[in-house]
Design a protein around this motif. Structure first.
Motif, PDB file in Angstrom:
ATOM      1  N   ARG A 191       8.751  61.404  66.232  1.00 26.62           N
ATOM      2  CA  ARG A 191       7.790  62.440  66.098  1.00 26.62           C
ATOM      3  C   ARG A 191       6.641  62.390  65.157  1.00 26.62           C
ATOM      4  NH1 ARG A 191      12.534  63.608  63.631  1.00 26.62           N
ATOM      5  NH2 ARG A 191      12.639  64.674  61.632  1.00 26.62           N
ATOM      6  N   GLU A 192       7.195  61.665  63.922  1.00 28.40           N
ATOM      7  CA  GLU A 192       5.947  61.260  62.943  1.00 28.40           C
ATOM      8  C   GLU A 192       4.908  60.491  63.357  1.00 28.40           C
ATOM      9  OE1 GLU A 192       7.112  58.512  59.508  1.00 28.40           O
ATOM     10  OE2 GLU A 192       9.062  58.944  60.353  1.00 28.40           O
ATOM     11  N   PHE A 193       5.181  59.638  64.542  1.00 28.81           N
ATOM     12  CA  PHE A 193       3.878  58.700  64.778  1.00 28.81           C
ATOM     13  C   PHE A 193       3.067  59.364  65.832  1.00 28.81           C
ATOM     14  CE2 PHE A 193       7.832  56.531  63.764  1.00 28.81           C
ATOM     15  CZ  PHE A 193       7.217  55.752  62.660  1.00 28.81           C
ATOM     16  N   LEU A 194       3.319  60.508  66.308  1.00 33.22           N
ATOM     17  CA  LEU A 194       2.356  61.127  67.412  1.00 33.22           C
ATOM     18  C   LEU A 194       2.695  62.502  67.317  1.00 33.22           C
ATOM     19  CD1 LEU A 194       0.338  60.835  69.674  1.00 33.22           C
ATOM     20  CD2 LEU A 194       2.167  59.810  71.290  1.00 33.22           C
ATOM     21  N   VAL A 224       2.919  53.412  67.893  1.00 34.77           N
ATOM     22  CA  VAL A 224       3.279  54.040  69.386  1.00 34.77           C
ATOM     23  C   VAL A 224       3.173  52.986  70.208  1.00 34.77           C
ATOM     24  CG1 VAL A 224       2.637  55.752  70.852  1.00 34.77           C
ATOM     25  CG2 VAL A 224       2.404  56.353  68.645  1.00 34.77           C
ATOM     26  N   PHE A 225       2.214  52.000  70.132  1.00 31.48           N
ATOM     27  CA  PHE A 225       1.978  51.072  71.223  1.00 31.48           C
ATOM     28  C   PHE A 225       3.170  50.210  71.309  1.00 31.48           C
ATOM     29  CE2 PHE A 225       0.570  46.829  72.517  1.00 31.48           C
ATOM     30  CZ  PHE A 225      -0.324  47.074  73.406  1.00 31.48           C
ATOM     31  N   ALA A 258      -1.660  54.885  79.644  1.00 31.17           N
ATOM     32  CA  ALA A 258      -1.894  55.252  78.141  1.00 31.17           C
ATOM     33  C   ALA A 258      -2.741  54.331  77.656  1.00 31.17           C
ATOM     34  CB  ALA A 258      -0.686  55.477  77.292  1.00 31.17           C
ATOM     35  N   ASN A 259      -2.664  52.864  78.297  1.00 27.83           N
ATOM     36  CA  ASN A 259      -3.170  51.592  77.888  1.00 27.83           C
ATOM     37  C   ASN A 259      -3.159  50.666  78.806  1.00 27.83           C
ATOM     38  OD1 ASN A 259      -3.620  49.186  76.382  1.00 27.83           O
ATOM     39  ND2 ASN A 259      -3.761  50.335  74.356  1.00 27.83           N
ATOM     40  N   LEU A 260      -4.106  50.052  79.230  1.00 29.42           N
ATOM     41  CA  LEU A 260      -3.827  48.872  80.149  1.00 29.42           C
ATOM     42  C   LEU A 260      -2.791  47.958  79.709  1.00 29.42           C
ATOM     43  CD1 LEU A 260      -4.732  48.019  82.981  1.00 29.42           C
ATOM     44  CD2 LEU A 260      -6.733  46.969  81.879  1.00 29.42           C
ATOM     45  N   ARG A 261      -2.871  47.669  78.488  1.00 34.54           N
ATOM     46  CA  ARG A 261      -1.906  46.523  78.022  1.00 34.54           C
ATOM     47  C   ARG A 261      -0.531  46.922  78.163  1.00 34.54           C
ATOM     48  NH1 ARG A 261      -3.379  45.371  72.356  1.00 34.54           N
ATOM     49  NH2 ARG A 261      -4.622  47.590  72.332  1.00 34.54           N
ATOM     50  N   ILE A 262      -0.370  48.210  77.908  1.00 31.40           N
ATOM     51  CA  ILE A 262       1.172  48.767  78.172  1.00 31.40           C
ATOM     52  C   ILE A 262       1.573  48.659  79.643  1.00 31.40           C
ATOM     53  CG2 ILE A 262       2.713  50.659  77.905  1.00 31.40           C
ATOM     54  CD1 ILE A 262       0.861  51.783  75.384  1.00 31.40           C
ATOM     55  N   ILE A 263       0.543  48.988  80.693  1.00 26.97           N
ATOM     56  CA  ILE A 263       0.866  48.871  81.831  1.00 26.97           C
ATOM     57  C   ILE A 263       0.882  47.433  82.294  1.00 26.97           C
ATOM     58  CG2 ILE A 263      -0.233  49.146  84.326  1.00 26.97           C
ATOM     59  CD1 ILE A 263      -1.815  51.721  82.912  1.00 26.97           C
ATOM     60  N   ASP A 264       0.411  46.645  81.867  1.00 25.74           N
ATOM     61  CA  ASP A 264       0.352  44.966  82.008  1.00 25.74           C
ATOM     62  C   ASP A 264       2.000  44.739  81.682  1.00 25.74           C
ATOM     63  OD1 ASP A 264      -1.993  44.973  83.493  1.00 25.74           O
ATOM     64  OD2 ASP A 264      -2.793  44.141  81.378  1.00 25.74           O
ATOM     65  N   ALA A 265       2.364  44.856  80.438  1.00 28.40           N
ATOM     66  CA  ALA A 265       3.639  44.657  79.835  1.00 28.40           C
ATOM     67  C   ALA A 265       4.686  45.147  80.737  1.00 28.40           C
ATOM     68  CB  ALA A 265       3.731  45.049  78.573  1.00 28.40           C
ATOM     69  N   ALA A 313       6.927  55.953  82.230  1.00 27.51           N
ATOM     70  CA  ALA A 313       6.182  56.645  81.339  1.00 27.51           C
ATOM     71  C   ALA A 313       6.726  56.722  79.944  1.00 27.51           C
ATOM     72  CB  ALA A 313       6.072  58.375  81.764  1.00 27.51           C
ATOM     73  N   PHE A 314       5.985  56.778  78.757  1.00 28.51           N
ATOM     74  CA  PHE A 314       6.186  56.776  77.563  1.00 28.51           C
ATOM     75  C   PHE A 314       5.304  57.533  76.670  1.00 28.51           C
ATOM     76  CE2 PHE A 314       5.951  55.882  73.062  1.00 28.51           C
ATOM     77  CZ  PHE A 314       7.329  55.458  72.577  1.00 28.51           C
ATOM     78  N   GLY A 315       5.670  58.519  75.992  1.00 26.19           N
ATOM     79  CA  GLY A 315       5.004  59.556  75.331  1.00 26.19           C
ATOM     80  C   GLY A 315       5.599  59.985  73.921  1.00 26.19           C
TER      81      GLY A 315
END
Ligand code: UT7
Length: 332
Positions: A191-194, A224-225, A258-265, A313-315
């Protein structure tokens, strides 16, 4: 055990007309198109600018289109769940407001708040209502007006988010298709990061909270990343393993955008070719609960009955998860 599964039988979306491009952002904060494209994959987002319009207006537009396209009367809907991180009000639920705006009178409705994972949390919850056999028509709508909580002087967050909504109809089926399985997790240490610092019971709104800009999204992006990359990929790998799915068995990955690099991973971890990954982050940015239905709608005409689809998903929370869906219809 019942053989009833919840099949997605329709999907519709709403995005505002107004675009906020990287060039626009270059004029607002110290950033540049090249940085945004290479670090996130985003080129532009949609913003709900009209005064007095809220998350429920986008959600209601998506739901109205969904009911029309599936030939569903508002009276037939038994349950409506709204996944949102930007509700119209802290209470009542935005789901109640959407139901009212759509003329849905015979349903219970409630919100699910699981930040960017809210849409798959909601699909999982909705599917369990259907599997009881008592609920026949359930609407899940993911909607967020992120522009209402984004600080357009903070270059680390304002480049990411956009506004949008998407809705799906779930109906019972015994044809061996529908929502087959899901893996959902949360860990409140994240929670503290986002988070949004003020406006809740911990720090109610005051002149000081406004002056300190505490009603906006606060994110420690790098942390978060890091968690997003490993957890979203882990959840996707776990759902494949648990359902004996090999890469070749998966027709599509529908990742939170959220970020193309997260999707690619995530795609790499699943052993999936890029051609099987739904990506529209370049046009919409991160619409939080809107991302997954925005993808499903855009790819709807390509989906075939029986296709194995993995949603992931991640959030904030942190919350994360993955879902295995066997697509239930051919759209042509
Ligand atoms: O949706 C749910 C959860 N959210 C996410 O999954 C988002 C996860 N995080 C991210 O997507 C990325 O962390 C961001 C896109 C937010 C940031 O990308 P990054 O590669 O992690 O950048 P960074 O924060 O490590 O910053 C790198 C550099 C810094 O400069 P120095 O310290 O290296 O000189 C930043 O100040 O980039 C700078 N920077 C920018 N430069 C130009 C940060 N934002 C910007 C910007 N334009 N908008």
């Amino acid at each position: 055990m019942s053989n009833i599964k919840a099949a997605i039988t329709g999907v519709r979306i709403y995005v505002p007309e107004e675009k906020l491009t990287n060039a626009d952002l270059e004029r607002m904060v110290e950033t540049n198109d090249e940085w945004i494209r290479t670090r996130t994959g985003i080129h532009e987002r949609r913003i709900l600018k009209e005064a007095g319009k809220a998350t429920s207006d986008m959600g209601a537009a998506a739901v109205t289109a969904l009911l029309e396209s599936t030939g569903t009367s508002p009276d037939e809907v038994d349950l409506l769940i709204c996944a949102t991180a930007t509700p119209d009000h802290l209470f009542p639920a935005t789901a109640n407001i959407i139901s009212d705006k759509c003329g849905i009178k015979n349903a219970l409705s409630f919100d699910i708040m699981a930040a960017c994972s809210g849409f798959i949390y909601s699909l999982t919850t909705a599917s369990q209502f259907i599997e009881t056999g008592k609920y026949k028509k359930v609407v899940v709508v993911g909607a967020d007006k992120m522009s209402s909580i984004v600080d357009y002087t903070d270059r680390t967050t304002c480049i990411i988010f956009g506004d949008g909504a998407g809705a799906v109809l779930l109906e019972p089926t015994e044809e061996g298709v529908g929502i087959m399985d899901s893996v959902l997790q949360s860990d409140g240490m994240g929670r503290e990061f986002l988070h949004q610092k003020a406006g809740g019971s911990m720090k109610p709104a005051s002149i000081a909270t406004v002056e300190n800009r505490e009603h906006f999204v606060y994110q420690e992006g790098k942390t978060v990343f890091k968690f997003a990359v490993s957890n979203m990929a882990d959840a996707a790998a776990k759902i494949m393993e648990r359902n004996q799915l090999q890469s070749d068995d998966v027709a599509w990955l529908v990742p939170h955008q959220a970020n193309l690099r997260i999707i690619d991973a995530t795609a790499r971890r699943m052993g999936l070719d890029a051609s099987k990954v739904m990506i529209n982050i370049q046009r919409y940015g991160n619409t939080t609960n809107g991302t997954i239905p925005l993808c499903l709608h855009e790819w709807e005409s390509k989906l075939k009955k029986g296709d194995n689809i993995v949603l992931a998903a991640f959030g904030g929370g942190f919350t994360w998860g993955a879902m295995y869906v066997k697509w239930a219809y051919d759209s042509n």
